[in-house]
Write an enzyme that holds these catalytic residues in place. Structure first.
Site, PDB file in Angstrom:
ATOM      1  N   GLU A  72       4.342  -9.539  -8.671  1.00  0.00           N
ATOM      2  CA  GLU A  72       3.771  -8.304  -9.223  1.00  0.00           C
ATOM      3  C   GLU A  72       3.242  -8.643 -10.611  1.00  0.00           C
ATOM      4  O   GLU A  72       3.930  -9.263 -11.411  1.00  0.00           O
ATOM      5  CB  GLU A  72       4.840  -7.205  -9.220  1.00  0.00           C
ATOM      6  CG  GLU A  72       5.192  -6.843  -7.786  1.00  0.00           C
ATOM      7  CD  GLU A  72       6.110  -5.641  -7.646  1.00  0.00           C
ATOM      8  OE1 GLU A  72       6.402  -4.963  -8.645  1.00  0.00           O
ATOM      9  OE2 GLU A  72       6.536  -5.378  -6.514  1.00  0.00           O
ATOM     10  N   ASP A 110       7.405 -12.857  -1.185  1.00  0.00           N
ATOM     11  CA  ASP A 110       7.512 -12.216  -2.502  1.00  0.00           C
ATOM     12  C   ASP A 110       8.563 -12.904  -3.366  1.00  0.00           C
ATOM     13  O   ASP A 110       9.665 -13.211  -2.886  1.00  0.00           O
ATOM     14  CB  ASP A 110       7.994 -10.760  -2.318  1.00  0.00           C
ATOM     15  CG  ASP A 110       6.861  -9.759  -2.415  1.00  0.00           C
ATOM     16  OD1 ASP A 110       5.773 -10.111  -2.912  1.00  0.00           O
ATOM     17  OD2 ASP A 110       7.087  -8.601  -2.003  1.00  0.00           O
ATOM     18  N   GLU A 119      -2.112  -1.658  -4.929  1.00  0.00           N
ATOM     19  CA  GLU A 119      -1.257  -0.638  -4.293  1.00  0.00           C
ATOM     20  C   GLU A 119      -1.293   0.696  -5.047  1.00  0.00           C
ATOM     21  O   GLU A 119      -1.242   0.738  -6.287  1.00  0.00           O
ATOM     22  CB  GLU A 119       0.207  -1.133  -4.238  1.00  0.00           C
ATOM     23  CG  GLU A 119       1.135  -0.062  -3.634  1.00  0.00           C
ATOM     24  CD  GLU A 119       2.526  -0.544  -3.265  1.00  0.00           C
ATOM     25  OE1 GLU A 119       2.831  -1.750  -3.451  1.00  0.00           O
ATOM     26  OE2 GLU A 119       3.322   0.297  -2.806  1.00  0.00           O
ATOM     27  N   LYS A 136       4.051 -14.276  -3.724  1.00  0.00           N
ATOM     28  CA  LYS A 136       3.387 -13.121  -4.363  1.00  0.00           C
ATOM     29  C   LYS A 136       4.225 -12.690  -5.553  1.00  0.00           C
ATOM     30  O   LYS A 136       5.458 -12.688  -5.461  1.00  0.00           O
ATOM     31  CB  LYS A 136       3.221 -11.956  -3.375  1.00  0.00           C
ATOM     32  CG  LYS A 136       2.630 -10.699  -4.046  1.00  0.00           C
ATOM     33  CD  LYS A 136       2.103  -9.677  -3.047  1.00  0.00           C
ATOM     34  CE  LYS A 136       3.150  -8.805  -2.435  1.00  0.00           C
ATOM     35  NZ  LYS A 136       3.967  -8.002  -3.361  1.00  0.00           N
ATOM     36  N   ASP A 193       9.326  -7.991  -0.569  1.00  0.00           N
ATOM     37  CA  ASP A 193      10.668  -7.609  -1.025  1.00  0.00           C
ATOM     38  C   ASP A 193      10.977  -6.161  -0.614  1.00  0.00           C
ATOM     39  O   ASP A 193      12.090  -5.665  -0.821  1.00  0.00           O
ATOM     40  CB  ASP A 193      10.856  -7.828  -2.536  1.00  0.00           C
ATOM     41  CG  ASP A 193       9.904  -7.011  -3.382  1.00  0.00           C
ATOM     42  OD1 ASP A 193       8.997  -6.347  -2.826  1.00  0.00           O
ATOM     43  OD2 ASP A 193      10.074  -7.038  -4.621  1.00  0.00           O
ATOM     44  N   SER A 194      10.005  -5.501   0.045  1.00  0.00           N
ATOM     45  CA  SER A 194      10.303  -4.230   0.708  1.00  0.00           C
ATOM     46  C   SER A 194      11.424  -4.404   1.716  1.00  0.00           C
ATOM     47  O   SER A 194      12.042  -3.429   2.142  1.00  0.00           O
ATOM     48  CB  SER A 194       9.042  -3.700   1.413  1.00  0.00           C
ATOM     49  OG  SER A 194       8.461  -4.698   2.232  1.00  0.00           O
TER      50      SER A 194
HETATM   51  O1  KIV Z   1       7.096  -5.768  -0.605  1.00  0.00           O
HETATM   52  C1  KIV Z   1       6.111  -5.461   0.084  1.00  0.00           C
HETATM   53  O2  KIV Z   1       6.179  -5.217   1.299  1.00  0.00           O
HETATM   54  C2  KIV Z   1       4.823  -5.395  -0.603  1.00  0.00           C
HETATM   55  C3  KIV Z   1       3.707  -4.724   0.135  1.00  0.00           C
HETATM   56  C4  KIV Z   1       3.913  -3.262   0.012  1.00  0.00           C
HETATM   57  C5  KIV Z   1       2.396  -5.138  -0.355  1.00  0.00           C
HETATM   58  O3  KIV Z   1       4.690  -5.826  -1.688  1.00  0.00           O
END
Ligand code: KIV
Length: 272
Positions: free
Chosen positions: A120, A88, A187, A118, A49-50
């Site tokens: 959090e 994510d 992280e 994924k 989600d970056s």
């Molecule tokens: O959103 C993302 O790119 C991430 C990575 C920093 C692990 O969660």
């Protein structure tokens, strides 16, 4: 391509089996051409989600929607053939109940074809992870600095300075592993704490701003390619993509201005 000669993708259990072995190579991707370039070199591609920050220009990941993740997930799946693709779940789509998390994770998997999601993973997450895994959804967890919680944590600072928070991070990782996660991203913690997490869990740890002792590493691809001037301390820039783009665009501008572009090679000539 027939089903027979299709390349086989890495699986979540294969990633889990790499615990303590060769480092697991992971990067993020958000589009098909980048995924295609990474595919030969990465075991796992994360549609993080970056994307909200490095592609859409948001200041945090909080504004990312499920629809954005699905669109980028579809592109990455089209571009890759071998790597395990993990998408994510964004902020607000999984935290309140395992049932809602399942509905949204299943939608992501159905509409993108990705192999895992994924989430959090604060202390609330174990029940959700177990619920998803029991129902066929491989889950990668994410502990330490959790960017979706930056409003509570007070920013994107490294975590685990106090004994209490360090203990909580180890406990969250153990809970996520015991609930059935196939791997856990660690992280923004000290190398010492990351090593402690790696020793404490039976699944692979994937470090970002963590320790070379993690079972794998991940970086945000535009960060490591040098797309931005400002990046977190833990990022190593392996290229200067920003400089390359600037040089190319300046040259293009100059050639359009002096009419040397398009040249003979870039224009059509039809002979009768
Ligand atoms: O959103 C993302 O790119 C991430 C990575 C920093 C692990 O969660």
């Amino acid at each position: 391509m027939s089903a027979q000669n299709q390349v086989r993708r890495a699986t979540a259990p294969e990633i889990t089996a790499r615990k303590g072995k060769d480092p697991i190579i992971c990067l993020t991707a958000y589009d098909a051409p980048t995924a295609q370039l990474l595919d030969d070199y990465c075991d796992l591609i994360l549609v993080g989600d970056s994307v909200g920050m490095v592609v859409h220009g948001l200041t945090t990941t909080v504004g990312v929607t499920l629809e954005m993740m699905i669109m980028h997930g579809q592109a990455v799946m089209r571009g890759s053939q071998k790597a395990l693709v993990v998408v994510d779940l964004p902020f607000g789509y999984y935290e309140d109940s395992p049932e809602r998390a399942f509905k949204n994770a299943a939608r992501v998997m159905r509409e993108t074809g990705c192999q895992a999601v994924k989430i959090e993973s604060g202390s609330y997450a174990a029940e959700t992870i177990a619920y998803l895994v029991e129902r066929g959804i491989p889950v990668m967890s994410h502990v330490g600095l959790r960017p979706q919680s930056m409003n509570v944590l007070g920013g994107f600072r490294a975590r685990g300075r106090s004994k209490a928070v360090a203990k909580e991070i180890v406990e969250n990782a153990i809970a996520a592993a015991d609930a059935g996660s196939f791997a856990v991203v660690v992280e923004g913690v000290s190398a010492e704490l990351a090593d402690k997490v790696t020793r404490a869990v039976r699944i692979p740890t994937v470090g970002i701003g963590a320790s070379p002792g993690c079972d794998g590493q991940i970086l945000v691809t535009p960060d490591m390619l040098g797309m931005f001037d400002r990046v977190p301390k833990f990022v190593k820039k392996y290229a200067d993509i920003k400089g390359l783009i600037e040089t190319a665009v300046k040259a293009y501008r100059a050639e359009v201005t002096d009419r040397s572009f398009p040249g003979e090679n870039n224009t059509y000539k039809f002979s009768e």
